[in-house]
Write a protein that holds these residues in place. Structure first.
Motif, PDB file in Angstrom:
ATOM      1  N   VAL A   1      42.307  35.120  35.244  1.00  0.00           N
ATOM      2  CA  VAL A   1      42.135  33.680  35.003  1.00  0.00           C
ATOM      3  C   VAL A   1      43.213  33.144  34.046  1.00  0.00           C
ATOM      4  O   VAL A   1      43.651  32.007  34.179  1.00  0.00           O
ATOM      5  CB  VAL A   1      40.708  33.383  34.476  1.00  0.00           C
ATOM      6  CG1 VAL A   1      40.586  31.959  33.982  1.00  0.00           C
ATOM      7  CG2 VAL A   1      39.683  33.656  35.571  1.00  0.00           C
ATOM      8  N   VAL A   2      43.661  33.979  33.119  1.00  0.00           N
ATOM      9  CA  VAL A   2      44.697  33.553  32.167  1.00  0.00           C
ATOM     10  C   VAL A   2      46.097  33.698  32.786  1.00  0.00           C
ATOM     11  O   VAL A   2      46.945  32.822  32.647  1.00  0.00           O
ATOM     12  CB  VAL A   2      44.606  34.372  30.855  1.00  0.00           C
ATOM     13  CG1 VAL A   2      45.755  34.029  29.919  1.00  0.00           C
ATOM     14  CG2 VAL A   2      43.264  34.128  30.178  1.00  0.00           C
TER      15      VAL A   2
ATOM     16  N   LEU B   1      35.047  35.889  47.915  1.00  0.00           N
ATOM     17  CA  LEU B   1      35.107  36.379  49.296  1.00  0.00           C
ATOM     18  C   LEU B   1      35.313  37.894  49.320  1.00  0.00           C
ATOM     19  O   LEU B   1      34.698  38.606  50.121  1.00  0.00           O
ATOM     20  CB  LEU B   1      36.232  35.669  50.066  1.00  0.00           C
ATOM     21  CG  LEU B   1      36.294  35.977  51.555  1.00  0.00           C
ATOM     22  CD1 LEU B   1      35.016  35.516  52.268  1.00  0.00           C
ATOM     23  CD2 LEU B   1      37.517  35.322  52.209  1.00  0.00           C
ATOM     24  N   THR B   2      36.165  38.397  48.430  1.00  0.00           N
ATOM     25  CA  THR B   2      36.397  39.837  48.360  1.00  0.00           C
ATOM     26  C   THR B   2      35.141  40.553  47.869  1.00  0.00           C
ATOM     27  O   THR B   2      34.789  41.627  48.374  1.00  0.00           O
ATOM     28  CB  THR B   2      37.589  40.132  47.429  1.00  0.00           C
ATOM     29  OG1 THR B   2      38.702  39.363  47.867  1.00  0.00           O
ATOM     30  CG2 THR B   2      37.965  41.609  47.464  1.00  0.00           C
ATOM     31  N   ALA B   3      34.451  39.961  46.916  1.00  0.00           N
ATOM     32  CA  ALA B   3      33.193  40.546  46.416  1.00  0.00           C
ATOM     33  C   ALA B   3      32.175  40.640  47.551  1.00  0.00           C
ATOM     34  O   ALA B   3      31.391  41.595  47.610  1.00  0.00           O
ATOM     35  CB  ALA B   3      32.642  39.701  45.271  1.00  0.00           C
ATOM     36  N   LEU B   4      32.229  39.677  48.452  1.00  0.00           N
ATOM     37  CA  LEU B   4      31.302  39.645  49.577  1.00  0.00           C
ATOM     38  C   LEU B   4      31.686  40.679  50.641  1.00  0.00           C
ATOM     39  O   LEU B   4      30.833  41.395  51.170  1.00  0.00           O
ATOM     40  CB  LEU B   4      31.343  38.231  50.184  1.00  0.00           C
ATOM     41  CG  LEU B   4      30.109  37.739  50.906  1.00  0.00           C
ATOM     42  CD1 LEU B   4      28.987  37.483  49.902  1.00  0.00           C
ATOM     43  CD2 LEU B   4      30.431  36.450  51.665  1.00  0.00           C
ATOM     44  N   LEU B   5      32.976  40.750  50.964  1.00  0.00           N
ATOM     45  CA  LEU B   5      33.447  41.603  52.063  1.00  0.00           C
ATOM     46  C   LEU B   5      33.581  43.067  51.654  1.00  0.00           C
ATOM     47  O   LEU B   5      33.386  43.961  52.469  1.00  0.00           O
ATOM     48  CB  LEU B   5      34.802  41.097  52.585  1.00  0.00           C
ATOM     49  CG  LEU B   5      34.819  39.767  53.328  1.00  0.00           C
ATOM     50  CD1 LEU B   5      36.244  39.387  53.708  1.00  0.00           C
ATOM     51  CD2 LEU B   5      33.942  39.841  54.572  1.00  0.00           C
ATOM     52  N   ALA B   6      33.974  43.315  50.410  1.00  0.00           N
ATOM     53  CA  ALA B   6      34.218  44.691  49.946  1.00  0.00           C
ATOM     54  C   ALA B   6      33.591  44.851  48.558  1.00  0.00           C
ATOM     55  O   ALA B   6      34.290  45.046  47.568  1.00  0.00           O
ATOM     56  CB  ALA B   6      35.711  44.972  49.918  1.00  0.00           C
TER      57      ALA B   6
ATOM     58  N   VAL C   1      42.154  31.680  43.478  1.00  0.00           N
ATOM     59  CA  VAL C   1      41.338  32.664  42.746  1.00  0.00           C
ATOM     60  C   VAL C   1      39.857  32.391  42.992  1.00  0.00           C
ATOM     61  O   VAL C   1      39.066  33.291  43.264  1.00  0.00           O
ATOM     62  CB  VAL C   1      41.626  32.602  41.233  1.00  0.00           C
ATOM     63  CG1 VAL C   1      40.677  33.507  40.461  1.00  0.00           C
ATOM     64  CG2 VAL C   1      43.060  32.984  40.953  1.00  0.00           C
ATOM     65  N   VAL C   2      39.510  31.097  42.921  1.00  0.00           N
ATOM     66  CA  VAL C   2      38.115  30.683  43.030  1.00  0.00           C
ATOM     67  C   VAL C   2      37.491  31.097  44.370  1.00  0.00           C
ATOM     68  O   VAL C   2      36.311  31.373  44.453  1.00  0.00           O
ATOM     69  CB  VAL C   2      38.006  29.151  42.815  1.00  0.00           C
ATOM     70  CG1 VAL C   2      36.644  28.624  43.176  1.00  0.00           C
ATOM     71  CG2 VAL C   2      38.337  28.815  41.367  1.00  0.00           C
TER      72      VAL C   2
END
Ligand code: CTP
Ligand code: K
Ligand code: MG
Length: 192
Positions: free
Chosen positions: A168-169, A146-151, A140-141
């Motif tokens: 997270v839960v 990485l997804t926020a960066l790429l898309a 998750v970390v």
């Protein structure tokens, strides 16, 4: 009656968030399990050591990593194909995956797992040793940033703060459950 219907509406909203979180994370969840099934062969670190421990260890292989990323991408494709139909059945939208979002989730999950092994070796843990917390959230970390960066647009459309909280839960619970099942089935050497 007003109170009751408010409570039902609130519960529906929570359920909706859980479904979206689970659906959006599936391409990051499946790579770990696919790596266990497809793993073996040449280790990524090629047997190299750093200090007196392996760089990553025999548990991180090229084949397992490729199998994991492929499984995540394929699953993202399948989910995208069904996204519209599932959305209309459920009455709320579940995400279709942009190619870069799928890549960020699947590759990020494998990268997180690899970085976790790097940390395990640096902290004197042998291959297969557990590292509570890290074992359950490593993917998750890395996969979310990485997804926020790429898309970026896609990411912030779907991963609202409530969805991230559910992820997270929910993730550690799912992780513990699926690994326990894989262990009982004899697919995995340790139940974590
Ligand atoms: N696996 C793989 N390649 C990866 C990840 C996993 O081949 N990138 C396979 C390996 O056979 C590994 C098994 O899946 O042993 C279980 O994965 P994991 O629990 O992540 O690895 P561990 O063996 O526990 O090694 P480590 O202590 O480094 O996490
Ligand atoms: K792991
Ligand atoms: Mg392990």
């Amino acid at each position: 009656l007003v109170k009751a219907s408010r409570r039902i509406a609130a519960n529906m909203a929570v359920l909706e968030t859980v479904v979206i979180a689970f659906w959006a994370m599936l391409p990051a969840y499946v790579p770990n399990n696919a790596a266990v099934l497809g793993g073996g062969g040449r280790p990524i670190d090629g047997g190299r050591t750093l200090g007196d421990a392996r760089l990553l260890g025999d548990g991180k292989t090229w084949r397992g990593t490729a199998a994991g990323i492929t499984a995540g991408l394929v699953l993202a494709g399948v989910l995208t194909f069904f996204a519209d139909d599932v959305s209309s059945v459920l009455g709320f939208a579940v995400p279709a995956f942009e190619p870069l979002a799928a890549l960020g989730l699947a590759a990020g999950a494998m990268l997180g797992d690899i970085l976790a092994s790097f940390l395990k070796r640096r902290t004197g843990r042998q291959r297969g040793a557990m590292f509570p917390g890290l074992d359950q959230l490593d993917f998750v970390v890395v996969s979310l940033p990485l997804t926020a960066l790429l898309a970026t647009q896609w990411f912030f459309t779907w991963f609202t703060w409530d969805v991230i909280l559910v992820v997270v839960v929910l993730t550690p619970i799912l992780h513990v459950t699926t690994n326990m099942i894989a262990y009982k089935l004899g697919l995995k050497n340790e139940p974590w």
